[in-house]
Scaffold this motif. Structure first.
Motif, short mmCIF file in Angstrom:
data_model
loop_
_atom_site.label_atom_id
_atom_site.label_comp_id
_atom_site.label_asym_id
_atom_site.label_seq_id
_atom_site.Cartn_x
_atom_site.Cartn_y
_atom_site.Cartn_z
N ILE A 1 0.94 -1.18 0.03
CA ILE A 1 -0.07 0.08 0.03
C ILE A 1 0.77 1.21 -0.04
O ILE A 1 1.84 1.49 0.63
CB ILE A 1 -0.61 0.13 1.35
N VAL B 1 -3.20 6.21 3.16
CA VAL B 1 -3.73 5.59 4.24
C VAL B 1 -3.10 6.43 5.65
O VAL B 1 -3.54 6.17 6.48
CB VAL B 1 -3.62 4.16 4.34
N LEU C 1 2.22 4.17 8.47
CA LEU C 1 3.02 2.81 7.87
C LEU C 1 4.26 3.02 8.26
O LEU C 1 5.04 1.89 8.42
CB LEU C 1 2.64 2.49 6.87
N VAL D 1 -5.69 0.35 13.52
CA VAL D 1 -6.45 0.53 12.06
C VAL D 1 -7.73 -0.12 12.44
O VAL D 1 -8.55 0.71 11.74
CB VAL D 1 -5.65 -0.75 11.20
N THR E 1 -10.34 -2.04 2.80
CA THR E 1 -9.30 -1.16 3.27
C THR E 1 -8.72 -1.70 4.64
O THR E 1 -7.52 -1.81 4.84
CB THR E 1 -9.69 0.17 3.43
N LEU F 1 -4.88 -3.43 5.13
CA LEU F 1 -3.79 -2.56 5.82
C LEU F 1 -3.33 -3.64 6.95
O LEU F 1 -2.10 -3.96 7.18
CB LEU F 1 -4.82 -1.43 6.60
N GLN G 1 -1.11 -5.95 5.16
CA GLN G 1 0.42 -5.40 4.92
C GLN G 1 1.11 -5.32 6.42
O GLN G 1 2.25 -5.53 6.21
CB GLN G 1 0.34 -3.98 4.43
#
Length: 259
Positions: free
Chosen positions: A71, A76, A82, A216, A227, A231, A234
């Motif tokens: 991502i 985001v 991240l 998240v 989404t 997340l 990931q």
């Protein structure tokens, strides 16, 4: 439709290239309100671009693996940082490297004792801040505690408990530390400590992962389930990558210790 296509001309080139595929799904705006339609375009394009990064779920058939999620952090950033998560995970890996380098060596040297933490009445201090460390011979390290004689007992205990298989002897304010011979038993003991250190680091890594995933999940009411899933996936992959790096470090250290 003409108004919708004109809106896309104001979007970045990357989004513009996606316009033809998106026009059917664009939200309708009242007549004379092109700004609202433009916002709808942007939101739709954002959703599609994010969805295109969604990894294909693991197939049930054997021999098929899951695609890697990647991502863009910018897409985001209002949900989670991240890059910060990645840095926190890498910090755990670097701490393990430092522990291996400093505390798990076949040969005991004066430098190995520098950062042994000593608990005193005033708090914790590295041994090299309390005593003068020197090597008198290949088989003997001496710690002179003349500057802080009241911490001699605490320093002796810290050396004994540091995990380097050392048995210090006290003579007044002088601590003599015989350097153990490099036996097979000693090598195996160090390899066991390396494994324990790796397990502790992986536990710290799991805490970073859990903290990020919980962050998240707090956005479930604001973003789509896809989404959130993306997340979480990931973050898990980032944790798996860091854990794999730890396993490589452990394998290399174990080979070094056992020969």
């Amino acid at each position: 439709m003409a108004v919708a296509l004109r809106c896309f001309r104001h979007l970045p080139p990357l989004l513009y290239r996606s316009s033809l595929a998106l026009t059917r799904g664009l939200p309708q705006a009242p007549a004379g309100c092109p700004a609202l339609l433009l916002d709808g375009c942007r939101q739709r394009v954002h959703q599609v671009l994010l969805s295109r990064q969604l990894a294909t779920k693991k197939a049930k058939g054997k021999g098929q693996s899951q695609a890697k999620v990647n991502i863009s952090a910018a897409l985001v950033e209002d949900i989670i940082d991240l890059e910060e998560t990645s840095e926190d995970m890498q910090a755990v890996v670097e701490a393990l490297k430092e522990d291996f380098s400093r505390n798990l060596s076949v040969r005991t040297s004066p430098g190995a004792l520098d950062h042994v933490m000593v608990m005193t009445e005033d708090g914790k201090f590295p041994l090299n801040q309390l005593g003068q460390i020197s090597q008198k011979s290949p088989q003997l390290i001496v710690v002179n505690m003349t500057s802080f004689p009241e911490s001699t007992a605490a320093a002796t205990k810290a050396i004994r408990d540091c995990g380097m298989n050392l048995n210090p002897e006290v003579d007044g304010t002088i601590i003599r530390v015989p350097v153990p011979k490099v036996t097979r038993e000693h090598r195996e003991s160090l390899a066991k400590l390396a494994k324990q250190s790796t397990n502790k680091s992986k536990e710290a890594l799991r805490k970073v992962r859990s903290k990020s995933i919980n962050q998240v999940k707090k956005s479930k009411s604001k973003v789509s389930e896809d989404t959130i899933w993306l997340l979480e996936k990931q973050i898990q992959q980032m944790a798996d990558s860091a854990a794999a790096e730890m396993d490589k470090l452990l394998a290399a250290k174990t080979k070094e210790l056992l020969g």
